[in-house]
Every structure is written in structure tokens, then in C-alpha cells.
Design a protein around this motif. Structure first.
Motif, PDB file in Angstrom:
ATOM      1  N   PRO A  89       0.835  -1.207   0.000  1.00  0.00           N
ATOM      2  CA  PRO A  89       0.000   0.000   0.000  1.00  0.00           C
ATOM      3  C   PRO A  89       0.867   1.253   0.000  1.00  0.00           C
ATOM      4  CG  PRO A  89      -0.189  -1.184   2.087  1.00  0.00           C
ATOM      5  CD  PRO A  89       0.646  -2.018   1.188  1.00  0.00           C
ATOM      6  N   ARG A  90       0.397   2.291  -0.681  1.00  0.00           N
ATOM      7  CA  ARG A  90       1.208   3.514  -0.800  1.00  0.00           C
ATOM      8  C   ARG A  90       1.436   4.186   0.551  1.00  0.00           C
ATOM      9  NH1 ARG A  90      -3.560   5.514  -3.495  1.00  0.00           N
ATOM     10  NH2 ARG A  90      -4.638   6.913  -2.065  1.00  0.00           N
ATOM     11  N   GLU A  91       0.550   3.953   1.517  1.00  0.00           N
ATOM     12  CA  GLU A  91       0.736   4.521   2.856  1.00  0.00           C
ATOM     13  C   GLU A  91       1.941   3.918   3.574  1.00  0.00           C
ATOM     14  OE1 GLU A  91      -3.705   4.493   1.974  1.00  0.00           O
ATOM     15  OE2 GLU A  91      -2.055   3.087   1.779  1.00  0.00           O
ATOM     16  N   SER A  92       2.451   2.816   3.068  1.00  0.00           N
ATOM     17  CA  SER A  92       3.617   2.178   3.683  1.00  0.00           C
ATOM     18  C   SER A  92       4.866   2.355   2.817  1.00  0.00           C
ATOM     19  CB  SER A  92       3.333   0.694   3.935  1.00  0.00           C
ATOM     20  OG  SER A  92       3.079   0.034   2.719  1.00  0.00           O
ATOM     21  N   ALA A  93       4.921   3.453   2.061  1.00  0.00           N
ATOM     22  CA  ALA A  93       6.062   3.716   1.169  1.00  0.00           C
ATOM     23  C   ALA A  93       7.380   3.809   1.938  1.00  0.00           C
ATOM     24  CB  ALA A  93       5.821   4.989   0.365  1.00  0.00           C
ATOM     25  N   ALA A  94       7.360   4.401   3.134  1.00  0.00           N
ATOM     26  CA  ALA A  94       8.599   4.517   3.922  1.00  0.00           C
ATOM     27  C   ALA A  94       9.107   3.133   4.328  1.00  0.00           C
ATOM     28  CB  ALA A  94       8.368   5.386   5.154  1.00  0.00           C
ATOM     29  N   LEU A  95       8.208   2.251   4.688  1.00  0.00           N
ATOM     30  CA  LEU A  95       8.596   0.878   5.032  1.00  0.00           C
ATOM     31  C   LEU A  95       9.122   0.153   3.794  1.00  0.00           C
ATOM     32  CD1 LEU A  95       8.783  -1.431   7.074  1.00  0.00           C
ATOM     33  CD2 LEU A  95       6.379  -1.956   6.576  1.00  0.00           C
ATOM     34  N   ALA A  96       8.500   0.394   2.652  1.00  0.00           N
ATOM     35  CA  ALA A  96       8.975  -0.217   1.404  1.00  0.00           C
ATOM     36  C   ALA A  96      10.392   0.249   1.083  1.00  0.00           C
ATOM     37  CB  ALA A  96       8.016   0.116   0.256  1.00  0.00           C
TER      38      ALA A  96
END
Length: 174
Positions: A160-167
């Protein structure tokens, strides 16, 4: 003898400190270095149903389940603790974080961050938001939103784009 009286001027006198060596050949350009591979992580669930297996599948890395990773067996020593955002999940995260704080985690493990997975769609109640703030004052916290497809077992889509920092942290770009 004076310069010009049968001998050419020798130029300025130069004094060198240290040993005088033959000039070395100029080094070639350094060989190209291999690109750094993304850091590998062990996902450690702080309670049953935390989501470590799903996150390891989606973002990559080692799913340690509820066990500590074993670097001596080739498992990554960089740890991401996983918990749900409900009260029991945040209690479990706090308890496991305290194990690291006291130095009671197995030696050689590095706690890199906490990953909180939404326990339901929508916003968190205020008292749970406050608990997340307390945890994030101690260590980096990454939030993963509710993903309906994951509930039915569909883990094929991008994170999900909301987890971009984790990605970015895990090397898995959304």
C-alpha cells in the motif's frame, strides 16, 4: 664555481622530508564496486496474528514468527518487531521493546524499528493513538494500513502507498 663559468644553473634547491622513493605508476581507476544489496530483515511477531508472515511475503525478508532470529543459521540479525494496533497488540509491542531496552534480547540482534499493522479499517481511537506516540518516541514506527486483499490471502499486489517509507527501508518499492 659560479653559474655561467662553464656550468649551467641548477635551479632552486628542494628539501624533502622523509624517504625519497621512485615515483609509482598512477593507479588505474578503481574497479567498479558492486551495488549494495538491500538490507535483510527478520520480521518478529510480538503476538499471535501480528502479521509478520504477511509482511515478510509482501516486503521480503525472513519471517521469524514469534521466535528470535538466529544469525548463526544465516537469519538476518536486523529485527523489525510487528504488532497490531489494538490494545493487546500494543501491549505486546511495548513488552518486547522493553526486552530490548533491558538488554535481555539475544546478543547480536539489532532492533531497527516497530511495524504496526492496522487491526481494522479506519482511524485509531484516541487512547491507542497516544500509545503509538509513546512507542514512536523511543524508536521508529512504521504503520501499515488495513488491506482488504490481505485478509482474503491475496498478497500479490504492490505494498500500500501509505507504507512507502517501510517499502524504502526494506528495499521493496511500491
Amino acid at each position: 664555481m659560479q653559474p655561467g663559468a662553464g656550468q649551467a644553473a641548477a635551479g632552486p634547491e628542494i628539501w624533502l622530508r622523509g624517504p625519497v622513493m621512485e615515483p609509482q605508476a598512477r593507479p588505474q581507476d578503481p574497479p567498479p564496486q558492486a551495488a549494495a544489496s538491500p538490507r535483510r530483515f527478520s520480521w518478529v511477531a510480538t503476538h499471535g496474528g501480528a502479521g509478520s508472515t504477511t509482511l515478510a511475503t509482501v516486503f521480503g525478508g525472513h519471517d521469524a514468527g514469534r521466535n528470535w532470529p538466529r544469525p548463526e543459521h544465516g537469519e538476518p540479525s536486523s529485527v523489525l518487531l510487528v504488532g497490531r494496533t489494538h490494545a493487546a497488540g500494543l501491549d505486546a509491542v511495548s513488552h518486547t521493546l522493553d526486552i530490548f531496552r533491558r538488554g535481555d534480547a539475544p546478543p547480536g540482534l539489532d532492533l531497527d524499528a516497530i511495524v504496526l499493522v492496522a487491526d481494522a479499517p479506519g482511524r485509531l481511537p484516541r487512547q491507542l493513538v497516544q500509545r503509538v506516540k509513546v512507542i514512536s518516541s523511543v524508536i521508529d514506527v512504521y504503520r501499515v494500513p488495513w488491506v482488504p486483499a490481505w485478509r482474503t490471502g491475496d498478497l500479490t499486489g504492490p505494498p500500500p502507498r501509505e507504507s512507502a517509507a517501510l517499502a524504502r527501508l526494506t528495499g521493496r518499492t511500491p
